[in-house]
Design an enzyme around this catalytic site. Structure first.
Site, PDB file in Angstrom:
ATOM      1  CB  CYS A 139     -46.432  62.132  23.824  1.00 26.71           C
ATOM      2  SG  CYS A 139     -47.192  62.579  25.385  1.00 26.71           S
ATOM      3  CG  HIS A 172     -44.122  62.310  36.098  1.00 31.97           C
ATOM      4  ND1 HIS A 172     -44.483  62.526  37.387  1.00 31.97           N
ATOM      5  CD2 HIS A 172     -45.113  61.597  35.546  1.00 31.97           C
ATOM      6  CE1 HIS A 172     -45.647  61.959  37.623  1.00 31.97           C
ATOM      7  NE2 HIS A 172     -46.058  61.395  36.515  1.00 31.97           N
ATOM      8  CG  HIS A 182     -51.084  61.893  34.498  1.00 32.67           C
ATOM      9  ND1 HIS A 182     -50.440  61.188  33.528  1.00 32.67           N
ATOM     10  CD2 HIS A 182     -50.138  62.238  35.402  1.00 32.67           C
ATOM     11  CE1 HIS A 182     -49.155  61.135  33.827  1.00 32.67           C
ATOM     12  NE2 HIS A 182     -48.943  61.765  34.945  1.00 32.67           N
ATOM     13  CB  CYS A 220     -53.884  63.101  26.958  1.00 32.19           C
ATOM     14  SG  CYS A 220     -53.543  62.460  25.323  1.00 32.19           S
ATOM     15  CD  GLU A 243     -53.358  57.055  31.705  1.00 30.71           C
ATOM     16  OE1 GLU A 243     -52.187  57.401  31.468  1.00 30.71           O
ATOM     17  OE2 GLU A 243     -53.946  56.165  31.064  1.00 30.71           O
ATOM     18  CB  THR A 262     -52.336  56.174  27.771  1.00 23.88           C
ATOM     19  OG1 THR A 262     -51.705  56.857  28.852  1.00 23.88           O
ATOM     20  CG2 THR A 262     -53.772  56.610  27.633  1.00 23.88           C
ATOM     21  CB  CYS A 270     -51.841  56.720  23.561  1.00 22.11           C
ATOM     22  SG  CYS A 270     -50.179  57.301  23.807  1.00 22.11           S
ATOM     23  CB  SER A 317     -45.397  55.476  35.181  1.00 23.45           C
ATOM     24  OG  SER A 317     -46.141  54.787  34.279  1.00 23.45           O
ATOM     25  CB  SER A 368     -42.420  63.822  31.159  1.00 19.95           C
ATOM     26  OG  SER A 368     -41.824  62.651  31.661  1.00 19.95           O
TER      27      SER A 368
END
Ligand code: F3S
Length: 302
Positions: free
Chosen positions: A12, A42, A95, A117, A147, A185, A213, A242, A285
């Site tokens: 992303c 990750h 994060h 971010c 996060e 997010t 997000c 996650s 990721s």
């Protein structure tokens, strides 16, 4: 057989920015240490590539103390070494970090590059402002996710983490107070809506700020659509990512034959003749080259 690869698969915007930030530091030819606070993403492939290029991962405050301690030990022993050890850069990943960690990082005297971010930063701001106005904060997400730990630290008063609609149903606090509810997010958007409904139906006065997000929203919606029509679905993501695990949950609800893999090596496909559509998606990721490897393998071998 048709292979459908999600358009919203892989890095992303926030992860791209964080990873590029670290590579930019390497390319800038800095001789001093480059650290990331936690693995930058990750994804073991990317993290080990960075390690080969000399980037070190700081796993917690304890590591930080060791670095700072090393710096002062060196300065006791050798003036030249202290010069090189005292220089360095720490990159904060997408994060974000807690307020305490931020303060500890600043204390090291090393250069801090904040690649948090902007969508996460926005949540920090909401939580900081709303809690200062006296509202209690509810964070919908995984309590032990970095996060969420960061978000929680920005509350200037009571804060609760709710991990699921089931937990929301058990929530039992003062209904005369005002609450502001935000989300991790990458939370599952359907579960988020369910959670919000439960709070409202149970009579809580909540101001909802949907902080899932856009990248997550689009990724989950598209993955669900593809999984619905696919006979086999492949989700590519890091074992501890996650958002990738959530994608797997969403896809496996729609498609019984959903595989979760980190790289092509994990994929042991045995496709029957009646498989008409294979869908592929990937977490935030997952690098593009891994997605390409997987899709090329499926296209050429079946
Ligand atoms: Fe940022 Fe969303 Fe990615 S919050 S790090 S763009 S998943």
């Amino acid at each position: 057989m048709e292979v459908i690869v999600a358009e919203h698969a892989g890095f992303c915007f926030g992860v791209t920015k964080a990873v590029e930030t670290v590579y930019d530091q390497i390319e800038a030819g800095k001789t001093a240490n480059i650290y990331t606070y936690g693995p930058i993403i990750h994804n073991e492939t990317v993290v080990s590539d960075l390690e080969k290029k000399g980037v070190k991962v700081i796993n917690g405050i304890e590591d930080l103390e060791a670095i700072v301690g090393k710096k002062s030990d060196d300065s006791d022993n050798c003036a030249d070494n202290s010069e090189s050890e005292s220089k360095g850069t720490i990159v904060i990943r997408s994060h974000g970090v807690t307020r305490d960690v931020q303060a500890a990082l600043e204390k090291t005297g090393l250069e801090i590059i904040d690649a948090t971010c902007p969508f996460v930063k926005r949540i920090h701001k909401v939580v900081d402002t709303e809690s200062s106005l006296g509202k209690r904060i509810i964070v919908v997400g995984s309590a032990n996710h970095p996060e969420v730990e960061g978000i929680v630290s920005y509350a200037n008063g009571p804060v609760y983490v709710i991990e699921s609609p089931e937990e929301a149903a058990k929530f039992n606090e003062n209904k005369d107070l005002e609450y502001t509810l935000v989300s991790q997010t990458t939370f599952n958007k359907k579960k988020f809506q369910e959670t919000v409904e439960i709070f409202k139906n149970n009579g809580y006065n909540i101001n909802v700020v949907n902080t899932i997000c856009n990248a997550t929203d689009e990724r989950q919606t598209e993955a669900e659509e593809i999984a619905r029509k696919a006979d086999v679905m492949i989700v590519i993501g890091g074992a501890s990512s996650s958002n990738s695990r959530k994608l797997y949950d969403i896809c496996s609800k729609e498609c019984d034959n959903t595989y979760f893999i980190q790289t092509l090596d994990d994929l042991h496909l045995d496709l029957h003749d009646d498989v008409k559509i294979v869908g592929i998606t990937a977490g935030a990721s997952t690098p593009k080259n891994i997605i390409e490897e997987v899709q090329n393998y499926v296209r050429t071998n079946f």
